[in-house]
Design a protein around this motif. Structure first.
Motif, mmCIF file in Angstrom:
data_model
loop_
_atom_site.group_PDB
_atom_site.id
_atom_site.type_symbol
_atom_site.label_atom_id
_atom_site.label_comp_id
_atom_site.label_asym_id
_atom_site.label_seq_id
_atom_site.Cartn_x
_atom_site.Cartn_y
_atom_site.Cartn_z
ATOM 1 N N ILE A 35 7.970 -27.390 5.548
ATOM 2 C CA ILE A 35 8.036 -28.833 5.790
ATOM 3 C C ILE A 35 7.382 -29.591 4.642
ATOM 4 C CG2 ILE A 35 7.319 -30.699 7.346
ATOM 5 C CD1 ILE A 35 7.515 -28.776 9.635
ATOM 6 N N ILE A 56 14.379 -33.209 7.952
ATOM 7 C CA ILE A 56 13.179 -33.921 8.410
ATOM 8 C C ILE A 56 13.489 -34.771 9.639
ATOM 9 C CG2 ILE A 56 11.528 -35.733 7.779
ATOM 10 C CD1 ILE A 56 11.646 -34.585 4.900
ATOM 11 N N LEU A 59 13.742 -32.466 12.636
ATOM 12 C CA LEU A 59 12.419 -32.040 13.094
ATOM 13 C C LEU A 59 11.697 -33.168 13.824
ATOM 14 C CD1 LEU A 59 11.311 -30.065 9.913
ATOM 15 C CD2 LEU A 59 12.036 -29.100 12.103
ATOM 16 N N VAL A 80 7.735 -24.524 14.598
ATOM 17 C CA VAL A 80 7.035 -24.605 13.320
ATOM 18 C C VAL A 80 5.759 -23.783 13.439
ATOM 19 C CG1 VAL A 80 5.813 -26.105 11.714
ATOM 20 C CG2 VAL A 80 8.001 -26.838 12.674
#
Length: 436
Positions: A35, A56, A59, A80
């Motif tokens: 990330i 992104i 997520l 994650v």
């Protein structure tokens, strides 16, 4: 169930939703370092930046339980990983490097459950193998070249079928053929006859009588070029792909057919030629001038073919003293021919035009999709490529957008494909293809 740990480069290759669905339902782990690295790419204006921003946003939609894990609608479990950073690697592998952080997390997870590290980075796969971490490359599409669709086949036919073929210009068949697949029909005496399969009527029909386009035609003994001319001049076939090594006539015949139907027949408003601007060898850098001047070095092969095709035609239309290059320039000024960088095709709608995409072996699946979806009403697209000459370092002969298109479109009513194998440029060019 095997856990998949994703490297950053995988997420920069295509949309994250597509990546997830390319795996069977399983646990997918994203190390926190990934990330962090996505954040470094999100500002880029190229495809990597687009996919980084897409990942992104994806997520962000899974918050606030990313660190605990989220069950997706697809059946995948997505998480994650912030643990396992204390796993020891050899001292030479600095933990300040993103790749090594991903390896650290992978090694820690591997001690708890079966795992595969998915990465497109060769160095990371090598180090993973040394550390005993299972790792594999990520290739979403991979075409088996041995089974790649050639566009034509050979069948045996009876004397009665031969008679019907010549009396009616077609005959019904139950051969397992694909739409617009070309056929070499061999009769009981060994004679050869040539046609195209019409899937709508389940007939094999004769090739078009018109075998000349803008002053040139297929080489007499080159049956693949005869098939190609039929596909290029058939208005019902809206997409044609041509695969073949250097000198087989891909670009020349595509340009000739396009000029013939734009200038002589008036079936299309203009001929648009485009290609990906990927250098072979060292990049020559930014070029001065307007769009045409910037494109000229990249379009050398196109200009060579255009000058050859227009040299005879232009004698009657323009001053005989004009050079071949000036003749091409005049056709461009009159709007018959347009050269376009592939980067400028996105967002356009292209109706009623003959579009040639050259060197398509350097395109990704997404590039090809962008091109095909630009086609408006009455547009024909011809895509040429040689998978022996790939300059895009991210692509191979089995996963580029060109072969992906061939595999995906075969059997469609508006599509035809021909693989050319015989080099017609010169005996020296043919020897070069064979020996090198």
């Amino acid at each position: 169930m095997t856990v998949r740990v994703l490297d950053t480069n995988v997420l920069l290759d295509r949309p994250i939703e597509e990546i997830i669905q390319s795996f069977p339902p399983c646990k997918i782990i994203l190390p926190l370092a990934v990330i962090h690295e996505l954040d470094n790419f999100k500002g880029l204006e190229d495809q990597r930046g687009l996919y980084a921003r897409s990942a992104i946003r994806f997520l962000d939609g899974l918050r606030p339980k990313l660190h605990q894990g989220v069950r997706l609608k697809t059946g995948h479990y997505f998480k994650v990983e912030v643990n396992h950073t204390d796993v020891q690697l050899p001292e030479i592998l600095s933990k300040n490097m993103i790749n090594n952080r991903i390896l650290t997390v992978s090694k820690g997870i591997m001690e708890e459950e079966p795992l595969k590290l998915i990465t497109q980075d060769i160095y990371t796969r090598l180090i993973a193998d040394i550390l005993g971490i299972p790792a594999e490359n990520y290739i979403a599409e991979s075409v088996e070249l041995g089974n790649l669709y050639s566009g034509w086949c050979e069948v045996q036919i009876s004397d009665r079928e031969v008679q019907n073929f010549y009396q009616l210009n077609s005959f019904y068949t139950d051969y397992p053929l694909l739409a617009n697949q070309y056929v070499k029909m061999v009769d009981q005496t060994g004679g050869a006859h040539y046609g195209r399969y019409n899937a709508g009527n389940k007939n094999i029909v004769s090739l078009c009588r018109e075998q000349q386009a803008f002053g040139i035609g297929p080489a007499e003994e080159n049956i693949e070029q005869h098939f190609l001319i039929d596909a290029l001049l058939n208005p019902d076939i809206q997409l044609v792909s041509i695969l073949g090594p250097a000198g087989t006539g891909k670009t020349l015949l595509a340009l000739a057919a396009g000029l013939h139907q734009v200038i002589n027949k008036g079936l299309y408003s203009k001929l648009v030629v485009s290609r990906a601007l990927i250098p072979h060898g060292q990049d020559i850098g930014a070029l001065p001038g307007d769009k045409e001047e910037k494109l000229s070095p990249w379009m050398g092969a196109i200009f060579d073919n255009l000058e050859f095709l227009l040299s005879n035609f232009a004698v009657n239309k323009y001053d005989r003293k004009s050079s071949p290059a000036e003749q091409v320039g005049k056709f461009m000024e009159e709007g018959y021919i347009e050269l376009e960088a592939l980067a400028y095709i996105r967002g356009r709608s292209i109706p009623g035009q003959w579009v040639i995409i050259d060197e398509a072996q350097n395109l990704t699946k997404e590039n090809v999709k962008t091109i095909i979806t630009r086609a408006g009403k009455g547009t024909k697209i011809v895509i040429t490529g040689d998978i022996q000459q790939i300059d895009n370092c991210r692509l191979t002969a089995t996963n580029n957008g060109f072969v992906t298109l061939i595999e995906a479109f075969k059997g469609q009513q508006l599509y035809a494909h021909i693989t050319l194998n015989r080099t017609e440029r010169s005996s020296l060019a043919a020897l070069g293809v064979e020996l090198l």
